[in-house]
Scaffold this active site. Structure first.
Site: not given
Length: 492
Positions: A314, A317-319, A492
């Site tokens: 997770g 996924w953000h960066g 994002f």
């Protein structure tokens, strides 16, 4: 095209007027054209890529529905992850290889190839994967028509903001595309809420903490720590404000979308926090990664490992940076530790009745969230390490103490001639008064979300309350707004 910008105001005004003026049977097609136009405003070239991705996913969706095998679902998930990985993570993996090998070629990759990040690629990738997996799990669901599938992915109100919608969230709306007064009132409240959160809370807080995160080595311990508190206020107001506006725009068009926040800072455990923060992402990770990994059914150790894996993913996924991986791993460890202490050791970490303990535990969870915010907000891994090191070492007079008793002690009074105070003191965060009024604003919005039945009582006054609050909101925005940047989650 940001929701709080003039171009979007013009765009949506035109869309809204034509949308409700045309016959009902043409509204879906018109909305699809509007969604593609919205994307094209960002980039014409990447709009072609966007349409190709949707086309391929629709063809795979139909194949999965007719032949639900592991091969087709595996191919669908793999292609979408490859697409996401290429555009979002090529530079990151080249940096990792450069760090591990020291080979100059990998460090030069960003200079050799230019990769533009497609708009909303993280959001729509998760959305189409969810659609494919849901179809694989239940292939007898009614077949989605091609134009409806394209609209599902290209639905512009939630494209850049989420919530991450599933087919069961979206398609029931298509039979209800008629004007609804109650939805219009709710949409107006959400739009006002989102604008106030973004423009009057998040943007001023961003201006306060940006200098600290840009140069953490220059600031004292208190400023470095309080920057995490400030960022928690900013990121909640920014992201929940963006979501409010997205849900508002969808409601104006007749679409119900899932709630994505529910008073997260009133949570008394990390587990509860992630059921209240970015709710659609948390449930996506649970349903499509945590459960397939075995969830909590393969023993305690495997459960702890699964929690750490899904939170780390997770974060990733953000960066594409070490900072986001650290952020996700940090929360994975917290969630695993909570489960161990409560499930294995029998400790009661979540108070139920004692109000003092409930407030205390909520404050502890908020501080844990703020600490993680220092990782999430840091510009790079070096700044993140400097930030955490500075919290424990950058005391106000520590630089001066290093000079006292030495041959260079004379520099301390000498530098005061150049300006007020000594040059051998760390900088202190400015405009701390903003924390007080923004904190009250955050508590107010949390109360609205936490006790919705209390605020439902005033809904009987919608007829005059909406225009009055609208005028007040416009006045506040016109007089108190400051220069702000784009939404945090826009990238994002």
């Amino acid at each position: 095209m940001l929701f709080n910008s003039i171009p979007f105001l013009i765009f949506f005004s035109v869309v809204y007027l034509f949308y409700w003026a045309i016959p009902k049977e043409f509204r879906k097609v018109f909305l699809l054209i509007a969604g593609i136009s919205f994307y094209a405003y960002f980039s014409l070239a990447l709009t072609l890529h966007f349409l190709i991705v949707i086309t391929i996913n629709y063809l795979l969706y139909r194949k999965i529905q007719s032949k639900p095998t592991k091969f087709w679902i595996g191919l669908t998930v793999s292609l979408n992850l490859i697409n996401l990985g290429f555009f979002k993570y090529v530079y990151f993996f080249s940096k990792v290889l450069a760090d591990l090998t020291g080979y100059p070629f990998f460090a030069q990759v960003p200079n050799l190839i230019h990769i533009a990040l497609p708009l909303a690629i993280s959001f729509y990738t998760f959305q189409v994967i969810a659609a494919a997996v849901d179809t694989y799990r239940n292939p007898k669901l009614p077949t989605v028509k091609v134009e409806d599938y394209f609209l599902f992915v290209a639905f512009f109100p939630v494209l850049i903001a989420g919530p991450i919608m599933r087919m069961s969230d979206f398609f029931p709306n298509l039979d209800k595309l008629t004007p609804d007064k109650e939805k219009m009132y709710r949409a107006s409240y959400l739009m006002m809420s989102g604008l106030v959160k973004k423009v009057l809370v998040a943007d001023p807080m961003s201006l306060t903490i940006s200098p600290v995160f840009n140069s953490p080595s220059d600031y004292d311990s208190f400023s470095l720590f309080i920057a995490g508190i400030c960022y928690s206020i900013q990121v909640f107001s920014d992201f929940s404000g963006l979501t409010d506006m997205a849900r508002s725009v969808a409601l104006y068009l007749g679409f119900e979308t899932p709630e994505n926040f529910k008073a997260p800072f009133f949570s008394t455990s990390g587990r509860e926090l992630w059921k209240r923060w970015h709710i659609t992402l948390s449930f996506w990770l649970r349903d499509y990664i945590y459960f397939p990994l075995g969830g909590s059914k393969k023993g305690e150790i495997r459960t702890y490992l699964n929690l750490i894996i899904i939170m780390t993913l997770g974060g990733f996924w953000h960066g594409a940076d070490y900072t986001f991986i650290c952020w996700g791993f940090y929360w994975g460890v917290i969630l695993a530790s909570e489960r161990f202490l409560e499930g294995k050791m029998g400790f009661n970490l979540t108070p139920q009745k004692n109000k003092f303990l409930i407030v205390l535990k909520a404050l502890i969870v908020f501080v844990l969230f703020s600490i993680s915010g220092l990782m999430f907000r840091s510009n790079n891994a070096t700044n993140m390490l400097d930030h955490f090191q500075g919290i424990f070492t950058h005391f106000s007079h520590s630089l001066e103490r290093m000079l006292v008793g030495g041959s260079n002690e004379w520099l301390i009074p000498a530098t005061s001639l150049l300006g007020e105070g000594s040059s051998f003191r760390y900088l202190h965060i400015e405009n701390l008064e903003r924390i007080f009024y923004t904190s009250f604003a955050v508590l107010f919005f949390h109360h609205i979300q936490y006790v919705p039945e209390f605020w439902e009582r005033v809904r009987k006054h919608d007829v005059w309350l909406v225009p009055v609050l609208g005028i007040i909101t416009i006045f506040l925005l016109a007089t108190l707004s400051q220069d702000g940047g784009e939404f945090i989650y826009y990238r994002f």
